[in-house]
Design a protein around this motif. Structure first.
Motif, PDB file in Angstrom:
ATOM      1  N   LEU A  19       0.834  -1.204   0.000  1.00 19.18           N
ATOM      2  CA  LEU A  19       0.000   0.000   0.000  1.00 19.18           C
ATOM      3  C   LEU A  19       0.869   1.254   0.000  1.00 19.18           C
ATOM      4  CD1 LEU A  19      -2.771  -1.101   2.520  1.00 19.18           C
ATOM      5  CD2 LEU A  19      -3.095  -0.618   0.076  1.00 19.18           C
ATOM      6  N   GLY A  20       1.986   1.207   0.723  1.00 14.39           N
ATOM      7  CA  GLY A  20       2.900   2.346   0.725  1.00 14.39           C
ATOM      8  C   GLY A  20       3.438   2.641  -0.664  1.00 14.39           C
ATOM      9  N   VAL A  21       3.761   1.602  -1.411  1.00 11.86           N
ATOM     10  CA  VAL A  21       4.215   1.794  -2.790  1.00 11.86           C
ATOM     11  C   VAL A  21       3.096   2.409  -3.626  1.00 11.86           C
ATOM     12  CG1 VAL A  21       4.936   0.594  -4.906  1.00 11.86           C
ATOM     13  CG2 VAL A  21       5.957  -0.021  -2.699  1.00 11.86           C
ATOM     14  N   ASP A  22       1.868   1.926  -3.438  1.00 10.42           N
ATOM     15  CA  ASP A  22       0.738   2.490  -4.186  1.00 10.42           C
ATOM     16  C   ASP A  22       0.517   3.961  -3.841  1.00 10.42           C
ATOM     17  OD1 ASP A  22       0.351   0.105  -5.479  1.00 10.42           O
ATOM     18  OD2 ASP A  22      -1.603  -0.328  -4.571  1.00 10.42           O
ATOM     19  N   VAL A  23       0.703   4.326  -2.578  1.00  5.01           N
ATOM     20  CA  VAL A  23       0.568   5.726  -2.179  1.00  5.01           C
ATOM     21  C   VAL A  23       1.703   6.552  -2.785  1.00  5.01           C
ATOM     22  CG1 VAL A  23       0.697   7.320  -0.203  1.00  5.01           C
ATOM     23  CG2 VAL A  23      -0.735   5.263  -0.071  1.00  5.01           C
TER      24      VAL A  23
ATOM     25  N   ILE B 131      -4.013   8.353   0.691  1.00  2.73           N
ATOM     26  CA  ILE B 131      -3.600   7.784   1.977  1.00  2.73           C
ATOM     27  C   ILE B 131      -4.814   7.359   2.787  1.00  2.73           C
ATOM     28  CG2 ILE B 131      -3.398  10.030   3.125  1.00  2.73           C
ATOM     29  CD1 ILE B 131      -1.190   6.915   3.760  1.00  2.73           C
ATOM     30  N   SER B 132      -5.909   8.072   2.643  1.00  2.00           N
ATOM     31  CA  SER B 132      -7.124   7.694   3.386  1.00  2.00           C
ATOM     32  C   SER B 132      -7.609   6.315   2.968  1.00  2.00           C
ATOM     33  CB  SER B 132      -8.225   8.738   3.190  1.00  2.00           C
ATOM     34  OG  SER B 132      -8.553   8.858   1.810  1.00  2.00           O
ATOM     35  N   ARG B 133      -7.541   6.009   1.685  1.00  2.00           N
ATOM     36  CA  ARG B 133      -7.960   4.683   1.210  1.00  2.00           C
ATOM     37  C   ARG B 133      -6.976   3.619   1.676  1.00  2.00           C
ATOM     38  NH1 ARG B 133     -12.156   1.424   0.144  1.00  2.00           N
ATOM     39  NH2 ARG B 133     -11.666  -0.013  -1.542  1.00  2.00           N
ATOM     40  N   ALA B 134      -5.691   3.909   1.638  1.00  2.00           N
ATOM     41  CA  ALA B 134      -4.686   2.955   2.114  1.00  2.00           C
ATOM     42  C   ALA B 134      -4.920   2.641   3.585  1.00  2.00           C
ATOM     43  CB  ALA B 134      -3.275   3.505   1.899  1.00  2.00           C
ATOM     44  N   ARG B 135      -5.205   3.656   4.369  1.00  2.00           N
ATOM     45  CA  ARG B 135      -5.472   3.440   5.800  1.00  2.00           C
ATOM     46  C   ARG B 135      -6.752   2.626   5.997  1.00  2.00           C
ATOM     47  NH1 ARG B 135      -3.226   9.283   7.304  1.00  2.00           N
ATOM     48  NH2 ARG B 135      -1.184   8.608   8.060  1.00  2.00           N
ATOM     49  N   GLU B 136      -7.750   2.868   5.167  1.00  2.00           N
ATOM     50  CA  GLU B 136      -9.001   2.114   5.257  1.00  2.00           C
ATOM     51  C   GLU B 136      -8.767   0.631   4.957  1.00  2.00           C
ATOM     52  OE1 GLU B 136     -13.511   2.372   3.349  1.00  2.00           O
ATOM     53  OE2 GLU B 136     -11.873   3.434   2.371  1.00  2.00           O
ATOM     54  N   VAL B 137      -8.018   0.344   3.900  1.00  2.00           N
ATOM     55  CA  VAL B 137      -7.714  -1.042   3.531  1.00  2.00           C
ATOM     56  C   VAL B 137      -6.912  -1.723   4.641  1.00  2.00           C
ATOM     57  CG1 VAL B 137      -6.420  -2.501   1.907  1.00  2.00           C
ATOM     58  CG2 VAL B 137      -7.862  -0.634   1.043  1.00  2.00           C
ATOM     59  N   LEU B 138      -5.901  -1.041   5.148  1.00  2.00           N
ATOM     60  CA  LEU B 138      -5.081  -1.616   6.204  1.00  2.00           C
ATOM     61  C   LEU B 138      -5.901  -1.842   7.476  1.00  2.00           C
ATOM     62  CD1 LEU B 138      -2.302  -2.633   7.032  1.00  2.00           C
ATOM     63  CD2 LEU B 138      -1.798  -0.316   7.820  1.00  2.00           C
ATOM     64  N   ALA B 139      -6.731  -0.888   7.848  1.00  2.00           N
ATOM     65  CA  ALA B 139      -7.563  -1.047   9.048  1.00  2.00           C
ATOM     66  C   ALA B 139      -8.489  -2.250   8.904  1.00  2.00           C
ATOM     67  CB  ALA B 139      -8.372   0.228   9.299  1.00  2.00           C
ATOM     68  N   HIS B 140      -9.021  -2.454   7.723  1.00  2.00           N
ATOM     69  CA  HIS B 140      -9.883  -3.615   7.469  1.00  2.00           C
ATOM     70  C   HIS B 140      -9.107  -4.909   7.693  1.00  2.00           C
ATOM     71  CE1 HIS B 140     -13.029  -6.012   5.557  1.00  2.00           C
ATOM     72  NE2 HIS B 140     -12.076  -6.577   4.837  1.00  2.00           N
ATOM     73  N   ALA B 141      -7.915  -4.979   7.144  1.00  2.00           N
ATOM     74  CA  ALA B 141      -7.093  -6.185   7.304  1.00  2.00           C
ATOM     75  C   ALA B 141      -6.688  -6.391   8.759  1.00  2.00           C
ATOM     76  CB  ALA B 141      -5.856  -6.103   6.407  1.00  2.00           C
ATOM     77  N   VAL B 142      -6.303  -5.329   9.433  1.00  2.00           N
ATOM     78  CA  VAL B 142      -5.897  -5.446  10.837  1.00  2.00           C
ATOM     79  C   VAL B 142      -7.076  -5.912  11.685  1.00  2.00           C
ATOM     80  CG1 VAL B 142      -5.165  -4.137  12.878  1.00  2.00           C
ATOM     81  CG2 VAL B 142      -3.969  -3.826  10.706  1.00  2.00           C
ATOM     82  N   ALA B 143      -8.250  -5.370  11.427  1.00  2.00           N
ATOM     83  CA  ALA B 143      -9.433  -5.768  12.194  1.00  2.00           C
ATOM     84  C   ALA B 143      -9.731  -7.256  12.038  1.00  2.00           C
ATOM     85  CB  ALA B 143     -10.641  -4.940  11.760  1.00  2.00           C
ATOM     86  N   ARG B 144      -9.444  -7.808  10.879  1.00  2.00           N
ATOM     87  CA  ARG B 144      -9.700  -9.230  10.630  1.00  2.00           C
ATOM     88  C   ARG B 144      -8.580 -10.129  11.146  1.00  2.00           C
ATOM     89  NH1 ARG B 144     -13.259 -10.270   5.793  1.00  2.00           N
ATOM     90  NH2 ARG B 144     -12.132 -12.233   5.838  1.00  2.00           N
ATOM     91  N   LEU B 145      -7.334  -9.662  11.014  1.00  2.00           N
ATOM     92  CA  LEU B 145      -6.187 -10.529  11.302  1.00  2.00           C
ATOM     93  C   LEU B 145      -5.560 -10.296  12.670  1.00  2.00           C
ATOM     94  CD1 LEU B 145      -4.492 -10.338   7.793  1.00  2.00           C
ATOM     95  CD2 LEU B 145      -6.057 -12.094   8.673  1.00  2.00           C
ATOM     96  N   ALA B 146      -5.756  -9.121  13.227  1.00  2.00           N
ATOM     97  CA  ALA B 146      -5.177  -8.811  14.545  1.00  2.00           C
ATOM     98  C   ALA B 146      -6.142  -7.939  15.315  1.00  2.00           C
ATOM     99  CB  ALA B 146      -3.830  -8.121  14.381  1.00  2.00           C
ATOM    100  N   PRO B 147      -7.351  -8.469  15.564  1.00  2.00           N
ATOM    101  CA  PRO B 147      -8.341  -7.650  16.280  1.00  2.00           C
ATOM    102  C   PRO B 147      -7.865  -7.319  17.678  1.00  2.00           C
ATOM    103  CG  PRO B 147      -9.065  -9.937  16.129  1.00  2.00           C
ATOM    104  CD  PRO B 147      -7.815  -9.820  15.300  1.00  2.00           C
TER     105      PRO B 147
END
Length: 185
Positions: A152-156, A163-179
């Motif tokens: 995501l950093g490379v995409d940004v 950056i808001s979309r990158a943070r949204e995608v990362l937050a989604h993954a973190v919520a699923r994988l490391a709640p």
């Protein structure tokens, strides 16, 4: 100052844009001053890369406020997204060095310095989530979080992902994988 000049040149025109002369001009100093500190372009590039990594590390350490490993991981992953303009430049510099690092062990070592520890943190945090009942695989999902943040950093930095979309995608993954511990899974 010399490191920043090298970053600016790399970010704008790639590795080919950097020479001791172009860095001197960009920094507004004499060629002799640059040569005093750096005998070769490779020495200057290595210094610029180490400086970029050091600045990212300092930003991460400034933002970590407690001993919570999950909070620390979130800070690290957020830094990797490139929300800070200097981090975006550091990502561009890092990528510019990637091809050259295949031929230069010194550069390769700097590029991966600290990665094992940060990956271990991601694996640890996912492991804590597993221990609390989440259906996750610490090794695979920790690696997935680490790679996702870097990608995501490379995409940004390169492809103008907001950056808001990158943070949204990362937050989604973190919520699923490391709640957060104690949350419902």
């Amino acid at each position: 100052m010399l490191s920043r000049a090298a970053w600016d040149l790399i970010a704008a025109g790639g590795m080919e844009a950097v020479s001791l002369r172009t860095v001197a001009k960009q920094a507004g100093v004499s060629m002799g001053r640059v040569q005093y500190y750096f005998k070769t372009k490779d020495d200057l590039l290595l210094y610029a890369l180490e400086d970029a990594h050091g600045r990212m590390t300092a930003r991460i350490l400034d933002r970590i406020s407690d001993e919570d490993p999950r909070a620390a991981l979130l800070v690290v992953l957020d830094e990797l997204l490139g929300g800070d303009p200097e981090t975006r430049d550091a990502i561009r510099v890092h990528l510019a060095f990637a091809a050259k690092a295949r031929e230069d062990e010194r550069l390769a070592a700097v590029l991966v310095e600290g990665d094992d520890e940060l990956l271990a943190l991601a694996v640890h945090v996912v492991g804590l989530a597993r221990d609390a009942g989440a259906d996750v695989d610490p090794s695979l999902d920790g690696q997935a979080l680490w790679v996702l943040a870097r990608g995501l950093g490379v995409d940004v930095a390169l492809y103008r992902l907001p950056i808001s979309r990158a943070r949204e995608v990362l937050a989604h993954a973190v919520a699923r994988l490391a709640p957060p511990l104690g949350s419902e899974h």
